[in-house]
Design a protein around this motif. Structure first.
Motif, short mmCIF file in Angstrom:
data_model
loop_
_atom_site.label_atom_id
_atom_site.label_comp_id
_atom_site.label_asym_id
_atom_site.label_seq_id
_atom_site.Cartn_x
_atom_site.Cartn_y
_atom_site.Cartn_z
N ASP A 27 0.76 -1.27 0.10
CA ASP A 27 -0.10 0.09 -0.10
C ASP A 27 0.89 1.23 0.07
O ASP A 27 0.51 2.24 -0.64
CB ASP A 27 -0.99 -0.10 1.22
CG ASP A 27 -1.92 0.98 1.19
OD1 ASP A 27 -2.77 1.07 0.25
OD2 ASP A 27 -2.18 1.85 2.13
N LYS A 31 0.55 4.08 -2.93
CA LYS A 31 0.36 5.47 -2.82
C LYS A 31 1.56 6.38 -3.03
O LYS A 31 1.46 7.40 -3.47
CB LYS A 31 0.00 5.79 -1.48
CG LYS A 31 -1.37 5.01 -1.03
CD LYS A 31 -1.50 5.48 0.65
CE LYS A 31 -3.08 4.76 0.81
NZ LYS A 31 -3.25 4.81 2.30
N ASP A 35 1.72 9.42 -6.10
CA ASP A 35 2.01 10.81 -5.76
C ASP A 35 3.08 11.20 -6.85
O ASP A 35 2.92 12.34 -7.35
CB ASP A 35 2.62 10.93 -4.31
CG ASP A 35 1.53 11.16 -3.27
OD1 ASP A 35 0.36 11.43 -3.64
OD2 ASP A 35 1.86 11.14 -2.14
N VAL A 50 -0.84 11.91 -1.16
CA VAL A 50 -1.46 11.02 -0.36
C VAL A 50 -0.67 10.37 0.65
O VAL A 50 -1.08 9.92 1.82
CB VAL A 50 -2.03 9.84 -1.52
CG1 VAL A 50 -2.41 8.49 -0.76
CG2 VAL A 50 -2.82 10.35 -2.40
N GLN A 54 -0.91 10.02 4.77
CA GLN A 54 -0.88 8.73 5.68
C GLN A 54 0.42 9.05 6.82
O GLN A 54 0.33 8.55 7.94
CB GLN A 54 -0.41 7.86 4.84
CG GLN A 54 -0.30 6.25 5.42
CD GLN A 54 -1.54 5.67 5.98
OE1 GLN A 54 -2.74 6.52 5.49
NE2 GLN A 54 -1.62 4.84 6.84
N GLU A 79 -6.00 4.28 8.16
CA GLU A 79 -5.71 4.63 6.76
C GLU A 79 -6.28 6.08 6.56
O GLU A 79 -7.64 6.37 6.84
CB GLU A 79 -6.47 3.85 5.65
CG GLU A 79 -5.86 2.49 5.63
CD GLU A 79 -4.58 2.40 4.90
OE1 GLU A 79 -4.19 3.42 4.16
OE2 GLU A 79 -3.76 1.60 5.41
N ILE A 82 -8.21 9.43 0.97
CA ILE A 82 -7.55 9.78 -0.24
C ILE A 82 -8.22 10.73 -1.07
O ILE A 82 -9.81 10.61 -0.89
CB ILE A 82 -7.44 8.74 -1.09
CG1 ILE A 82 -6.36 7.46 -0.59
CG2 ILE A 82 -6.63 8.91 -2.54
CD1 ILE A 82 -6.37 6.24 -1.36
N GLN A 86 -7.75 11.85 -6.68
CA GLN A 86 -6.67 10.44 -6.86
C GLN A 86 -7.64 9.47 -6.57
O GLN A 86 -7.53 8.30 -7.24
CB GLN A 86 -5.75 10.77 -5.74
CG GLN A 86 -4.46 11.69 -6.05
CD GLN A 86 -4.87 13.05 -5.31
OE1 GLN A 86 -5.97 13.54 -5.41
NE2 GLN A 86 -3.95 13.79 -4.93
N ASN A 87 -8.64 9.44 -5.69
CA ASN A 87 -9.51 8.24 -5.70
C ASN A 87 -10.12 7.90 -6.90
O ASN A 87 -10.29 6.58 -7.07
CB ASN A 87 -10.39 8.48 -4.41
CG ASN A 87 -10.88 7.25 -3.92
OD1 ASN A 87 -10.14 6.24 -3.60
ND2 ASN A 87 -12.22 7.17 -3.82
#
Length: 420
Positions: A27, A31, A35, A50, A54, A79, A82, A86-87
């Motif tokens: 993950d 991410k 980016d 992102v 986090q 988490e 997002i 981006q999502n």
């Protein structure tokens, strides 16, 4: 602060919270790669990244209770949400997985495209690209702005073409929008997959990892003397043959792109076989000659003149160890010094010629920075037997050999992961 350092800091926070337990790195790379490609495509402030969201969430988490689980059980983390833009890209990208593994891809695509969450994601994607285009147009209003990302470069090229043709530039085209969307997808999943494979290969090959760490630390004497991490600029300019060789071997063994395809534009002949116009030809890079012994010699009379002339420009792998992870295969000795040789053997991951991947240099730089900072700060131990597997859920990047997309578990040192 660059994005790879944010990834390193995120790993440090996870190590702290995991308290000796393994955790998934997939993950994090997923991410971080998002980016990176986002910043290449559009301007992206680090505070909006992102990975930074986090990192901030983990930094603000005091602890996670792992006392009730076995030391080899993986740790889960909270988490951060997002952003919608981006999502939407992640949603659209992940939807392709169902299409790729479906026996009826066209029907599956049609059905999925009608679902509410997909319509919402498409609308968010279109809005995001249109908004970024308007921002870019404003930046270029005085025609003096320096291109800072792929979108700027595309608009500058359109502006130059329009001036040559005596017309007004047209930035709001379907082609420009689709090219930007395609860049986001193509540059995201491929990079994160290769990087996670790199962690798997390095954790499984402790000798290589130790040698690579030594080469990396020997390559940045100033950073060592000043008790700091190397900067992104220092890493990009560094000449460390064993690092280059390890990168190339990770790319070879990860088989992120197991094949490239070309369509025959005319009737032609390949190694004595007639290929009709319109045929899709698959050039496999994940089997014999690449990671397995060759099937056999191709008779010379079946080769074209250009093929015979090209023979020998790229060496072949030793069939006795072509299946092994061995960065040394990319190293030659010149005047007693190790030198990285990219022509040591065949590699088709990025394609060749005019249709070769234009993001190749960016991908190498991303992987180089990630490897340097991770091995500067962490030691990757062998993973618990439970997770030492080559099986993974199918994603966008499919290996045509074993479904080889690795879900990595990094076993960080229980006491102190940081080696700096």
């Amino acid at each position: 602060m660059n994005r790879s350092r944010l990834l390193s800091i995120s790993g440090t926070e996870k190590s702290r919270l995991a308290n000796g337990h393994p955790f998934s790195a997939l993950d994090d790379f997923y991410k971080a790669a998002l980016d990176a490609i986002w910043a290449v495509t559009f301007p992206l402030d680090l505070k909006d990244s992102v990975v930074n969201a986090q990192r901030n969430l983990l930094s603000g988490t005091a602890s996670i209770d792992t006392s009730s689980t076995d030391i080899d059980e993986p740790t889960s983390f909270p988490e951060a949400p997002i952003p919608d833009a981006q999502n939407s890209i992640l949603t659209l990208t992940e939807s392709l997985e169902s299409v790729m593994i479906s026996p009826t891809p066209k029907l599956t695509f049609w059905l999925i495209s009608k679902l509410p969450y997909m319509r919402k994601a498409r609308a968010a994607k279109e809005t995001m690209i249109a908004t970024e285009l308007e921002k870019a147009k404003a930046r270029f209003s005085d025609r003096k702005e320096t291109a800072r990302c792929a979108m700027d470069d595309i608009l500058r090229r359109e502006l130059i073409s329009a001036e040559k043709e005596g017309r007004e530039p047209n930035y709001n085209t379907r082609t420009i929008s689709d090219e930007l969307f395609g860049l986001l997808i193509a540059g995201h999943d491929t990079t994160s997959t290769t990087a996670t494979w790199g962690l798997k290969l390095l954790s499984d090959n402790q000798g290589v990892q130790k040698k690579l760490r030594g080469a990396i630390r020997g390559g940045f004497p100033t950073a060592i003397a000043e008790s700091r991490r190397p900067t992104a600029e220092e890493i990009s300019k560094a000449h460390i043959p064993y690092l280059d060789a390890t990168q190339e071997e990770i790319i070879r063994k990860s088989m992120t792109a197991g094949a490239i395809t070309r369509q025959a534009m005319v009737d032609t002949v390949i190694l004595g076989h007639h290929i009709p116009k319109g045929t899709n030809v698959f050039l496999m890079g994940n089997g014999p000659e690449f990671i397995e012994p060759p099937i056999g010699e191709v008779p010379e009379d079946r080769r074209s003149k250009s093929c015979r002339d090209a023979k020998g420009r790229i060496s072949s792998w030793d069939p006795s160890d072509s299946n092994l992870f061995k960065p040394e295969r990319w190293i030659t000795i010149e005047d007693g010094k190790e030198t990285f040789d990219s022509t040591s053997g065949p590699l088709l991951t990025f394609g060749l010629g005019p249709r070769g991947c234009f993001g190749r240099r960016m991908a190498y730089l991303e992987l180089k920075i990630a490897l340097v900072l991770l091995l500067w700060n962490f030691e990757l131990q062998n993973v618990p037997v439970l997770f030492a597997t080559l099986e993974l859920p199918i994603g966008i990047i499919l290996s045509l050999r074993y479904n080889d997309i690795i879900f990595i578990f990094i076993h960080i040192f229980a006491k102190a992961s940081s080696l700096s």
